[in-house]
Write an enzyme that holds these catalytic residues in place. Structure first.
Site, PDB file in Angstrom:
ATOM      1  N   HIS A   1      27.408  58.209 -11.076  1.00  0.00           N
ATOM      2  CA  HIS A   1      27.251  58.802  -9.736  1.00  0.00           C
ATOM      3  C   HIS A   1      27.634  60.286  -9.744  1.00  0.00           C
ATOM      4  O   HIS A   1      28.775  60.630  -9.429  1.00  0.00           O
ATOM      5  CB  HIS A   1      28.152  58.070  -8.738  1.00  0.00           C
ATOM      6  CG  HIS A   1      27.698  56.680  -8.450  1.00  0.00           C
ATOM      7  ND1 HIS A   1      26.875  56.367  -7.390  1.00  0.00           N
ATOM      8  CD2 HIS A   1      27.942  55.516  -9.090  1.00  0.00           C
ATOM      9  CE1 HIS A   1      26.629  55.069  -7.394  1.00  0.00           C
ATOM     10  NE2 HIS A   1      27.271  54.527  -8.405  1.00  0.00           N
TER      11      HIS A   1
ATOM     12  N   TYR B   1      27.125  49.585   5.950  1.00  0.00           N
ATOM     13  CA  TYR B   1      26.892  49.621   7.402  1.00  0.00           C
ATOM     14  C   TYR B   1      28.204  49.599   8.188  1.00  0.00           C
ATOM     15  O   TYR B   1      28.275  50.032   9.312  1.00  0.00           O
ATOM     16  CB  TYR B   1      26.043  48.425   7.855  1.00  0.00           C
ATOM     17  CG  TYR B   1      24.592  48.514   7.439  1.00  0.00           C
ATOM     18  CD1 TYR B   1      23.809  49.605   7.819  1.00  0.00           C
ATOM     19  CD2 TYR B   1      24.012  47.518   6.683  1.00  0.00           C
ATOM     20  CE1 TYR B   1      22.476  49.687   7.433  1.00  0.00           C
ATOM     21  CE2 TYR B   1      22.677  47.588   6.294  1.00  0.00           C
ATOM     22  CZ  TYR B   1      21.915  48.677   6.674  1.00  0.00           C
ATOM     23  OH  TYR B   1      20.606  48.764   6.302  1.00  0.00           O
TER      24      TYR B   1
ATOM     25  N   GLU C   1      46.778  47.865  15.133  1.00  0.00           N
ATOM     26  CA  GLU C   1      46.939  47.923  13.675  1.00  0.00           C
ATOM     27  C   GLU C   1      47.522  49.237  13.162  1.00  0.00           C
ATOM     28  O   GLU C   1      47.980  49.308  12.029  1.00  0.00           O
ATOM     29  CB  GLU C   1      45.615  47.597  12.988  1.00  0.00           C
ATOM     30  CG  GLU C   1      44.469  48.447  13.450  1.00  0.00           C
ATOM     31  CD  GLU C   1      43.135  47.983  12.869  1.00  0.00           C
ATOM     32  OE1 GLU C   1      43.007  46.800  12.522  1.00  0.00           O
ATOM     33  OE2 GLU C   1      42.240  48.834  12.755  1.00  0.00           O
TER      34      GLU C   1
ATOM     35  N   THR D   1      40.992  66.762  30.989  1.00  0.00           N
ATOM     36  CA  THR D   1      42.116  66.733  30.037  1.00  0.00           C
ATOM     37  C   THR D   1      42.935  65.442  30.125  1.00  0.00           C
ATOM     38  O   THR D   1      43.801  65.194  29.288  1.00  0.00           O
ATOM     39  CB  THR D   1      43.080  67.916  30.281  1.00  0.00           C
ATOM     40  OG1 THR D   1      43.667  67.764  31.574  1.00  0.00           O
ATOM     41  CG2 THR D   1      42.365  69.246  30.207  1.00  0.00           C
TER      42      THR D   1
ATOM     43  N   ASP E   1      45.962  51.742  18.886  1.00  0.00           N
ATOM     44  CA  ASP E   1      45.473  50.531  18.220  1.00  0.00           C
ATOM     45  C   ASP E   1      46.664  49.713  17.748  1.00  0.00           C
ATOM     46  O   ASP E   1      47.651  50.277  17.259  1.00  0.00           O
ATOM     47  CB  ASP E   1      44.688  50.868  16.927  1.00  0.00           C
ATOM     48  CG  ASP E   1      43.385  51.590  17.200  1.00  0.00           C
ATOM     49  OD1 ASP E   1      42.970  51.625  18.366  1.00  0.00           O
ATOM     50  OD2 ASP E   1      42.806  52.125  16.225  1.00  0.00           O
TER      51      ASP E   1
ATOM     52  N   GLY F   1      22.648  51.119  -4.996  1.00  0.00           N
ATOM     53  CA  GLY F   1      22.663  49.965  -4.099  1.00  0.00           C
ATOM     54  C   GLY F   1      22.948  48.683  -4.850  1.00  0.00           C
ATOM     55  O   GLY F   1      23.105  48.674  -6.071  1.00  0.00           O
TER      56      GLY F   1
ATOM     57  N   SER G   1      37.472  57.211  18.300  1.00  0.00           N
ATOM     58  CA  SER G   1      37.364  57.433  16.857  1.00  0.00           C
ATOM     59  C   SER G   1      36.224  58.430  16.613  1.00  0.00           C
ATOM     60  O   SER G   1      35.614  58.917  17.568  1.00  0.00           O
ATOM     61  CB  SER G   1      37.102  56.106  16.148  1.00  0.00           C
ATOM     62  OG  SER G   1      35.940  55.517  16.678  1.00  0.00           O
ATOM     63  N   SER G   2      35.934  58.715  15.379  1.00  0.00           N
ATOM     64  CA  SER G   2      34.837  59.626  14.982  1.00  0.00           C
ATOM     65  C   SER G   2      34.975  61.042  15.515  1.00  0.00           C
ATOM     66  O   SER G   2      33.993  61.694  15.826  1.00  0.00           O
ATOM     67  CB  SER G   2      33.467  59.084  15.437  1.00  0.00           C
ATOM     68  OG  SER G   2      33.294  57.788  15.008  1.00  0.00           O
TER      69      SER G   2
ATOM     70  N   GLU H   1      26.936  62.452  -7.673  1.00  0.00           N
ATOM     71  CA  GLU H   1      27.204  62.950  -6.309  1.00  0.00           C
ATOM     72  C   GLU H   1      28.694  63.042  -5.995  1.00  0.00           C
ATOM     73  O   GLU H   1      29.110  63.865  -5.190  1.00  0.00           O
ATOM     74  CB  GLU H   1      26.483  62.097  -5.260  1.00  0.00           C
ATOM     75  CG  GLU H   1      26.992  60.670  -5.051  1.00  0.00           C
ATOM     76  CD  GLU H   1      26.392  59.644  -6.007  1.00  0.00           C
ATOM     77  OE1 GLU H   1      25.916  60.040  -7.098  1.00  0.00           O
ATOM     78  OE2 GLU H   1      26.405  58.444  -5.670  1.00  0.00           O
TER      79      GLU H   1
ATOM     80  N   CYS I   1      22.179  55.461 -10.352  1.00  0.00           N
ATOM     81  CA  CYS I   1      22.700  54.110 -10.519  1.00  0.00           C
ATOM     82  C   CYS I   1      21.590  53.072 -10.338  1.00  0.00           C
ATOM     83  O   CYS I   1      20.725  52.981 -11.191  1.00  0.00           O
ATOM     84  CB  CYS I   1      23.914  53.876  -9.633  1.00  0.00           C
ATOM     85  SG  CYS I   1      25.027  52.647 -10.343  1.00  0.00           S
ATOM     86  N   LEU I   2      21.542  52.345  -9.224  1.00  0.00           N
ATOM     87  CA  LEU I   2      20.445  51.392  -9.052  1.00  0.00           C
ATOM     88  C   LEU I   2      19.104  52.116  -9.130  1.00  0.00           C
ATOM     89  O   LEU I   2      18.109  51.553  -9.597  1.00  0.00           O
ATOM     90  CB  LEU I   2      20.584  50.642  -7.717  1.00  0.00           C
ATOM     91  CG  LEU I   2      19.521  49.580  -7.453  1.00  0.00           C
ATOM     92  CD1 LEU I   2      19.547  48.480  -8.510  1.00  0.00           C
ATOM     93  CD2 LEU I   2      19.696  48.973  -6.068  1.00  0.00           C
TER      94      LEU I   2
HETATM   95  N1  GLN Z   1      23.801  46.963  -8.413  1.00  0.00           N
HETATM   96  C1  GLN Z   1      23.814  47.768  -9.595  1.00  0.00           C
HETATM   97  C2  GLN Z   1      24.928  47.361 -10.533  1.00  0.00           C
HETATM   98  O1  GLN Z   1      25.899  46.770 -10.126  1.00  0.00           O
HETATM   99  C3  GLN Z   1      23.874  49.239  -9.257  1.00  0.00           C
HETATM  100  C4  GLN Z   1      25.138  49.656  -8.565  1.00  0.00           C
HETATM  101  C5  GLN Z   1      25.043  50.998  -7.893  1.00  0.00           C
HETATM  102  O2  GLN Z   1      23.953  51.487  -7.603  1.00  0.00           O
HETATM  103  N2  GLN Z   1      26.176  51.587  -7.571  1.00  0.00           N
HETATM  104  O3  GLN Z   1      24.880  47.653 -11.700  1.00  0.00           O
END
Ligand code: GLN
Length: 540
Positions: A509, A55, A151, A190, A149, A356, A14-15, A511, A383-384
């Site tokens: 977000h 993770y 699956e 190969t 695999d 987060g 993978s990867s 990003e 966000c957080l």
């Molecule tokens: N934990 C926070 C919430 O649910 C922020 C979520 C996040 O950073 N995506 O509002």
């Protein structure tokens, strides 16, 4: 023109970067004027990756229509500059959920429901859903996992049936493999590729093109050997060497003529050579920065670079826009506190506090924000990260002792961040957050307005908690302003501190919306502010 289908499978390990190869091929076809989309089929049983810890699988990407998806969809959007949707990411969990729901409704009319044909039929429906929209000339379907695999078997079988049904010239399979280098023997090997292709053949699929990941160039002889043993045309064994940046991969694939081989096999006109002017301009600026800036990325999943993939890429795009190389220093929020933050963040020219969930690492984030606010270092909270900037301000400027988010402390005397009303009755974790694109209105003469240059924006969300409007006036009079508001709900989406070089927190977000062709203005302006501060220091 009827839609053509390209499948990308992976072998040996993978990867190997199937997502980047898929996105690169799509880019080349798009640059020849074809309309292309990419979808990912993931063989795991989670209905979507929304409930996965970063993770496990890296970042969870979010689409406009609120799908929580694999991070490869972020690459697709960044390369193609076109949005993806719910239909672009399908998992085994989702396929089974659909089939089981149909069974409960009685749709199968008393039949035994089985992997073949019911699961494979549903997979085929997922494959054609995008093609049937009529907007795409080519749909690229990346099959997650590695051939062999257990699956992934139903997916490979679905692809086999699909190709049979579509007939020749309408689809092709690209198999991505690894050619390992054995240093003791001084040779590229190969054999693993041959075995992997045999596995695919034994499942009824003859790949049309092999893309071989390798640390060293393959000789013509080696390519010929692979072609002969794997039953592939000589021009269809493509090498993929490690790249300096993922954004080089489309050009590397073009050099190897991957796009022309694909067009020939699908009986598509070659048209003009791909127009990669913007892309090349981007790469040129990326590789010739005029300055370097150091940005701290404070989060709790920093051990895994993929956990903040879209933020990392947003920074790359914004760096290019400012002709700056970005040295991103990942800082573990759990290790930060008010005592060590000065040493830990010394020399950082800008600070991002990441999104987060949960209590772990939150106090370190708050310390980092206090440092950024007091030391007047450009700050960007996402966000957080934005929520923590509100908590920090409440505690240290408004002196609301014990202020917190009710996510972290249910009994806080000052829930400056609180759960949204509509979230309170929800018990399930999967797919129940505030997800996808929402409109936000921006106040005039604010940093937010300077950033966006508009009064109405749309950004993607993924959260349960919000700024508590009961405290808005107190914040406002003490110097933290809510400058972006959801027009329907009145929820605060952007906070800023006008009396600061750049202090910007967003509940959404940004990003997820940054692409090579369209770097996100919030990232661009954040880096712009960092560069401005840096230049001011030099002049002094
Ligand atoms: N934990 C926070 C919430 O649910 C922020 C979520 C996040 O950073 N995506 O509002």
């Amino acid at each position: 023109m009827s839609t053509k289908y390209i499948f990308v499978t992976g072998g040996v390990t993978s990867s190997l970067g199937k997502g980047i190869i898929s996105a690169s091929l799509a880019k080349l076809l798009q640059a020849r004027g074809y309309s292309v989309t990419i979808q990912k089929l993931d063989p795991y049983i989670n209905v979507d990756p929304g409930t996965l810890n970063p993770y496990e699988h890296g970042e969870c990407f979010v689409t406009d229509d609120g799908a929580e998806t694999d991070l490869d969809l972020g690459h697709y959007e960044r390369f193609l500059n076109t949005p993806t949707s719910q239909a672009n990411n399908v998992t085994t969990g989702k396929v089974y959920q659909t089939v089981i729901n149909k069974e409960r409704k009685g749709d199968y009319l008393g039949k035994t429901v089985q992997v073949i044909p019911h699961i494979t039929d549903e997979i085929k429906r997922s494959i054609t859903r995008l093609g049937n929209l009529g907007t795409y000339d080519v749909v690229i379907t990346e099959i997650g996992g590695t051939v062999g695999d257990i699956e992934s078997l139903p997916y490979i079988e679905a692809v086999r049936q699909f190709r049979y049904e579509q007939g020749p010239g309408n689809s092709l399979v690209i198999h991505l493999t690894l050619i390992p280098y054995l240093s003791a023997a001084g040779e590229l090997k190969t054999k693993p590729t041959q075995h992997s292709v045999k596995t695919l053949q034994s499942q009824g699929i003859q790949p049309d093109i092999l893309v071989c990941r390798s640390e060293y160039h393959l000789s013509e002889g080696q390519k010929k050997k692979i072609a002969l043993f794997c039953n592939i045309n000589d021009d269809s064994v493509i090498e993929s060497l490690d790249a300096e940046t993922i954004y080089d991969v489309p050009l590397m694939m073009q050099e190897q003529k991957l796009d022309t081989v694909v067009l020939n096999k699908l009986n598509l006109e070659r048209r003009d050579e791909p127009d990669l002017t913007t892309w090349n301009e981007f790469l040129k600026r990326y590789k010739n920065p005029k300055r370097t800036v150091r940005i701290a990325l404070v989060g709790k999943y920093v051990e895994l670079p993929d956990a903040y993939k879209s933020i990392q890429e947003g920074l790359v795009h914004a760096g290019v826009a400012n002709e700056a190389a970005i040295d991103v220093v990942s800082i573990h929020s759990e290790e930060l506190n008010d005592e060590n933050v000065h040493t830990a963040l010394e020399g950082m020219q800008g600070i991002i506090v990441a999104p987060g969930f949960g209590r772990r690492g939150i106090e370190g984030k708050i310390s980092a924000i206090r440092y950024a606010r007091e030391q007047r270092i450009p700050f960007f909270g996402i966000c957080l990260g934005m929520q923590c900037s509100v908590i920090e301000f409440a505690r240290n400027v408004l002196h609301l002792e014990g202020a917190n988010s009710s996510e972290m402390d249910e009994n806080t005397p000052h829930p400056v961040i609180d759960m949204m009303e509509e979230q309170k009755a929800i018990k399930n974790l999967g797919g129940t957050m505030r997800l996808g694109a929402y409109t936000c209105e921006i106040k005039d003469e604010t940093l937010a307005h300077g950033v966006y240059g508009r009064t109405e924006i749309s950004e993607r969300h993924r959260h349960r908690y919000e700024f508590n409007n009961a405290y808005l006036e107190q914040f406002d009079s003490a110097g933290m302003k809510g400058t972006g508001i959801n027009p329907e709900t009145g929820l605060v989406e952007i906070v800023e501190i006008p009396d600061h070089p750049f202090f910007f927190g967003v509940q959404f977000h940004p990003e997820y919306r940054s692409t090579v062709a369209n770097p996100h203005p919030a990232f661009v302006n954040f880096i712009g502010a960092v560069v401005k501060e840096q230049e001011a220091v030099v002049v002094e």
